[in-house]
Structure formats: structure tokens, C-alpha cells
Design a protein around this motif. Sequence first.
Motif, short mmCIF file in Angstrom:
data_model
loop_
_atom_site.label_atom_id
_atom_site.label_comp_id
_atom_site.label_asym_id
_atom_site.label_seq_id
_atom_site.Cartn_x
_atom_site.Cartn_y
_atom_site.Cartn_z
N UNK A 35 -3.27 9.14 8.80
CA UNK A 35 -2.20 9.80 8.06
C UNK A 35 -0.93 8.97 8.21
N UNK A 36 -0.25 8.74 7.09
CA UNK A 36 1.01 8.00 7.12
C UNK A 36 1.84 8.40 5.92
N UNK A 37 3.13 8.07 5.96
CA UNK A 37 4.04 8.43 4.87
C UNK A 37 4.60 7.18 4.22
N UNK A 38 4.60 7.18 2.89
CA UNK A 38 5.15 6.07 2.11
C UNK A 38 6.50 6.45 1.55
N UNK A 39 7.44 5.51 1.61
CA UNK A 39 8.78 5.72 1.09
C UNK A 39 8.75 5.81 -0.43
N UNK A 40 9.54 6.73 -0.98
CA UNK A 40 9.73 6.76 -2.43
C UNK A 40 11.20 6.76 -2.81
N UNK A 41 12.11 6.70 -1.81
CA UNK A 41 13.54 6.70 -2.11
C UNK A 41 14.12 5.28 -2.13
N UNK A 42 13.43 4.34 -1.50
CA UNK A 42 13.92 2.95 -1.46
C UNK A 42 14.89 2.66 -0.33
N UNK A 43 15.15 3.62 0.55
CA UNK A 43 16.14 3.45 1.62
C UNK A 43 15.54 3.06 2.97
N UNK A 44 14.23 3.10 3.10
CA UNK A 44 13.57 2.84 4.38
C UNK A 44 13.76 1.40 4.84
N UNK A 45 13.94 1.23 6.13
CA UNK A 45 14.00 -0.10 6.74
C UNK A 45 12.60 -0.56 7.17
N UNK A 46 11.60 0.28 6.97
CA UNK A 46 10.22 -0.03 7.36
C UNK A 46 9.29 -0.01 6.15
N UNK A 47 9.77 -0.45 5.00
CA UNK A 47 8.99 -0.42 3.77
C UNK A 47 7.62 -1.05 3.98
N UNK A 48 6.59 -0.53 3.40
CA UNK A 48 6.55 0.53 2.41
C UNK A 48 6.51 1.93 3.04
N UNK A 49 6.64 1.98 4.37
CA UNK A 49 6.54 3.26 5.09
C UNK A 49 7.88 3.98 5.14
N UNK A 50 7.81 5.30 5.22
CA UNK A 50 9.00 6.13 5.32
C UNK A 50 9.51 6.13 6.76
#
Length: 69
Positions: A35-50
Motif C-alpha cells: 500500500x502506498x500513496x501517489x501525489x496528485x497535487x504536485x507539491x510533494x518533495x518525494x514524487x511520485x509519492x505523497x
Amino acid sequence: MSKVQIKVNDNGSFRVTGDVELIDAEGNPFETKQAFSLCRCGLSQKMPFCDGAHKGKFDSVVRAEKAES
């Protein structure tokens, strides 16, 4: 094999659960867990993860159309 689930979280990430491989544009795999979370806002410093950077800065509530009975 169990079905992969991607949940669109309100004002947040895409939550991915199940046995799935995440790869970049060149086919290189990212290290993931079940289980993991993907960023969709574009603000994460750990892209593609949230990384939670969206909190208070991203608004999106998406709902699927309900099937007619």
C-alpha cells in the motif's frame, strides 16, 4: 491474484493497495509496499509519492457516477 485498488482521497493522494508494479517513463521500477500513496497535487518533495504537502493547499473531491439500479 487480488484486485488492485486505487482510491481517490478527498483533497489528497491516490491510495494504491495490492500487488502492483510502479515504473517510471523508462521502465525502471520504484520500490513500493503493498500500500502506498501517489501525489496528485504536485507539491510533494518525494514524487511520485505523497508526502502530505497538499494539506490545506489542495482541493479536489471526485466522485464516480453511481450506477443506475
